[in-house]
Design an enzyme around this catalytic site. Structure first.
Site, PDB file in Angstrom:
ATOM      1  N   SER A   1       0.864  -1.180   0.000  1.00 11.41           N
ATOM      2  CA  SER A   1       0.000   0.000   0.000  1.00 11.41           C
ATOM      3  C   SER A   1       0.895   1.224   0.000  1.00 11.41           C
ATOM      4  O   SER A   1       2.065   1.160   0.411  1.00 11.41           O
ATOM      5  CB  SER A   1      -0.893   0.008   1.248  1.00 11.41           C
ATOM      6  OG  SER A   1      -1.572   1.238   1.383  1.00 11.41           O
TER       7      SER A   1
ATOM      8  N   TYR B   1      -2.599  -1.198  10.167  1.00 10.51           N
ATOM      9  CA  TYR B   1      -2.437  -1.474   8.739  1.00 10.51           C
ATOM     10  C   TYR B   1      -1.105  -0.916   8.232  1.00 10.51           C
ATOM     11  O   TYR B   1      -0.349  -1.612   7.544  1.00 10.51           O
ATOM     12  CB  TYR B   1      -3.605  -0.848   7.975  1.00 10.51           C
ATOM     13  CG  TYR B   1      -3.614  -1.084   6.492  1.00 10.51           C
ATOM     14  CD1 TYR B   1      -3.887  -2.339   5.961  1.00 10.51           C
ATOM     15  CD2 TYR B   1      -3.389  -0.035   5.599  1.00 10.51           C
ATOM     16  CE1 TYR B   1      -3.918  -2.558   4.598  1.00 10.51           C
ATOM     17  CE2 TYR B   1      -3.428  -0.243   4.228  1.00 10.51           C
ATOM     18  CZ  TYR B   1      -3.684  -1.499   3.730  1.00 10.51           C
ATOM     19  OH  TYR B   1      -3.724  -1.702   2.369  1.00 10.51           O
TER      20      TYR B   1
END
Length: 263
Positions: A140, A153
């Site tokens: 990401s 995350y």
């Protein structure tokens, strides 16, 4: 690289990026292995592929890290070889640090980081024996810089970069490639399925994700990056430039992310 006569194993293939990638790759001259926990959904994805007879469904739970060697041997036995492993499976998180149970942090690390690492280590001897192999890791932009409400995350995605950068160095001699795919906002169900502070699903879409890249547009760019064997690919709209801003000035990216009020 070319996908001709390759066998590609995709985790998290039942929805979102994994589903779209499987359908797109099925148009090439390659064989696919599709994995996730949801066997019924994988069967639906298989039926949408260009040549379903070249697609095999293999259930896999990234949380079961002790099963990865068994699952890897099973995957290899299907077509006799794995050429590309697409580590796409994982979960996201949306909650303030103060409100996030440590159990949520642990779950993100166990699935997004340890599950991916365990599977990648299990297939590593096969890649070494073949003196060839390609890891594609869906990280990401949050693995390069951070944002509020995504602490667990961000931590897991940052960790993936540390591990796979080391793997790339150690096994360059074995002709093993690593491509880190760093999505920005992509219009999938990732936000709806994200865990909140108590471990429950968020259950709704956020505006930034809703207005993100169309998943099929994203996958086209992803495939291009894989074929070019890029070390890292930043794929998104304006948010992808945050990677370069972070390199220039950590203070500036902090201010810009604060101003964006992303949730």
């Amino acid at each position: 690289m070319t996908f001709n006569d390759k066998t590609i194993w995709i985790t998290g293939a039942s929805s979102g990026i994994g589903k779209s990638l499987a359908i797109a790759l099925s148009k090439y001259d390659c064989s696919l292995i599709l994995s996730s926990r949801r066997t019924d959904e994988l069967a639906k994805v298989k039926s949408l592929c260009h040549e379903p007879n070249r697609v095999h469904v293999l259930p896999l739970d990234l949380a079961n890290i002790n099963h990865m060697e068994f699952k890897t041997n099973e995957a290899i036995s299907i077509f006799g070889r794995i050429d590309v492993l697409v580590n796409n499976g994982g979960i996201s998180q949306r909650s303030a640090i103060i409100d996030t149970s440590i159990d949520v942090d642990r779950k993100l690390m166990e699935i997004d980081y340890l599950g991916t690492v365990a599977l990648s280590k299990a297939i590593l001897p096969h890649f070494i024996d073949n003196q060839s192999g390609h890891y594609v890791v869906v990280s990401s932009l949050m693995g390069k810089f951070s944002s509020a409400y995504r602490s667990a995350y961000c931590g897991a995605k940052h960790a993936l970069h540390g591990f796979f950068d080391a793997l790339r160095i150690e096994h360059d001699k074995d002709n093993i490639k690593v491509t880190m795919i760093c999505p920005g906002f992509v219009n999938t169900n990732v936000a709806r399925n994200a865990l909140t502070g108590n471990g429950s699903k968020q259950g709704y879409q956020d505006e930034m994700t809703e207005n993100g890249l169309d998943v099929n547009v994203f996958v086209k760019k992803m495939i291009k990056a894989i074929r070019k064997e890029k070390y890292e690919a930043y794929i998104g709209k304006f948010e992808k430039f945050g990677v370069y801003v972070k390199r220039l000035s950590p203070r500036l990216i902090h201010k810009l992310v604060m101003r964006s009020k992303v949730k």
